[in-house]
Design an enzyme around this catalytic site. Sequence first.
Site, short mmCIF file in Angstrom:
data_model
loop_
_atom_site.label_atom_id
_atom_site.label_comp_id
_atom_site.label_asym_id
_atom_site.label_seq_id
_atom_site.Cartn_x
_atom_site.Cartn_y
_atom_site.Cartn_z
N PRO A 2 0.82 -1.20 0.00
CA PRO A 2 0.00 0.00 0.00
C PRO A 2 0.86 1.26 0.00
O PRO A 2 1.89 1.31 0.66
CB PRO A 2 -0.77 -0.09 1.32
CG PRO A 2 -0.49 -1.43 1.88
CD PRO A 2 0.80 -1.85 1.31
N GLU A 3 0.41 2.23 -0.72
CA GLU A 3 1.03 3.55 -0.73
C GLU A 3 0.09 4.50 0.00
O GLU A 3 -0.89 4.06 0.59
CB GLU A 3 1.27 3.99 -2.18
CG GLU A 3 2.03 2.97 -3.01
CD GLU A 3 2.30 3.42 -4.43
OE1 GLU A 3 2.43 4.63 -4.67
OE2 GLU A 3 2.38 2.55 -5.33
N LYS A 58 3.43 6.38 4.70
CA LYS A 58 2.78 5.07 4.59
C LYS A 58 2.59 4.42 5.95
O LYS A 58 2.27 3.24 6.03
CB LYS A 58 3.60 4.15 3.68
CG LYS A 58 3.75 4.68 2.25
CD LYS A 58 4.73 3.85 1.44
CE LYS A 58 5.14 4.59 0.18
NZ LYS A 58 6.27 3.94 -0.52
N ARG A 256 13.62 -0.84 -9.27
CA ARG A 256 12.16 -0.86 -9.33
C ARG A 256 11.71 -0.69 -10.78
O ARG A 256 12.33 0.05 -11.55
CB ARG A 256 11.56 0.30 -8.52
CG ARG A 256 12.17 0.54 -7.15
CD ARG A 256 11.87 -0.57 -6.17
NE ARG A 256 10.46 -0.87 -6.01
CZ ARG A 256 9.64 -0.18 -5.22
NH1 ARG A 256 10.09 0.83 -4.52
NH2 ARG A 256 8.39 -0.52 -5.11
#
Length: 272
Positions: A2-3, A58, A256
Amino acid sequence: MPELPEVETIVRQLRRQIIDRTIASIRVFWPRTIEGNKTEFRRRLCGLTVAGVWRRGKYIGVEGEDGTFFTVHLRMTGKLVGALDTADRRHLRLRFTFTDGTKLHFVDARKFGRLRLWPCRGESCPGLGPEPLCPETVRRVLKHLRTNRPVKSVLLDQAILAGIGNIYADEALFLAGIHPLTQAAVLNAGQQELLSRSVPRILKLAIGRRGTTLRNYRTLADQSGGNQEHLNVYGRTGAPCFTCGTPIERIRINGRSSHFCPKCQRSGVGRQ
DNA sequence: AACAGCACCTGTAGGC
DNA sequence: TGCCTACAGGTGCTGT
């Protein structure tokens, strides 16, 4: 996983769920879930009445009436759920039971998520940059950057802006028409302005849709997010850009995946 | 300073 | 079906 938008969604639901409830007991199924002293964590939290739930980047923060403060970071696959389904059961890492009998479960398949006790709210999460939800803040941060790092790396750096992750970094850069490899310090005034608006915009739209569900993410009420229907580049490698039809490309930046449209996001490339 | 590589972990999807 | 590889929304450590 989750961001910021997913965490914000969870926090809003958590407020309705646990504020004014008192923790009666804690059961830990995977000890490494708790960072720091586990005995003290348990001692300070048992008997705690929840006064507030906060988000910072976060992190989910839970504050007791006495000022006791702990955070939950969901990392990749963590989630908080009231009711456990069969699939969750094998990934249960920690359970709070409240005095009224209700429960809150921390479920985390990959075991990366962490809970941690802090001296107080003000001393929690040191080193995080400002919240990226208003253009003013992002504008100020971008203006003072003096780094040759790619702008994508900068957006993912929690010490610079807190809460942006891989999905929303890619989406914000697409919206701003900026190539992810563009060196942050060479963004011109116009590009800074575009990015300053697109970052908060992307995040707020996603919050309005309760976040993005690609695989694991669920809200506290076990709902999926809705934002995955609105992604322009993330996870769309090879698919045609919705604006120009050019296939979306994927490259690696700092380990990434980064997704972008090579035509719509030429800005900044070749002018470093 | 900033990068790559790896560690932390498990699940899933795709190729053969 | 099974085996193998690549990859996953995050962060933090080490070495260069």
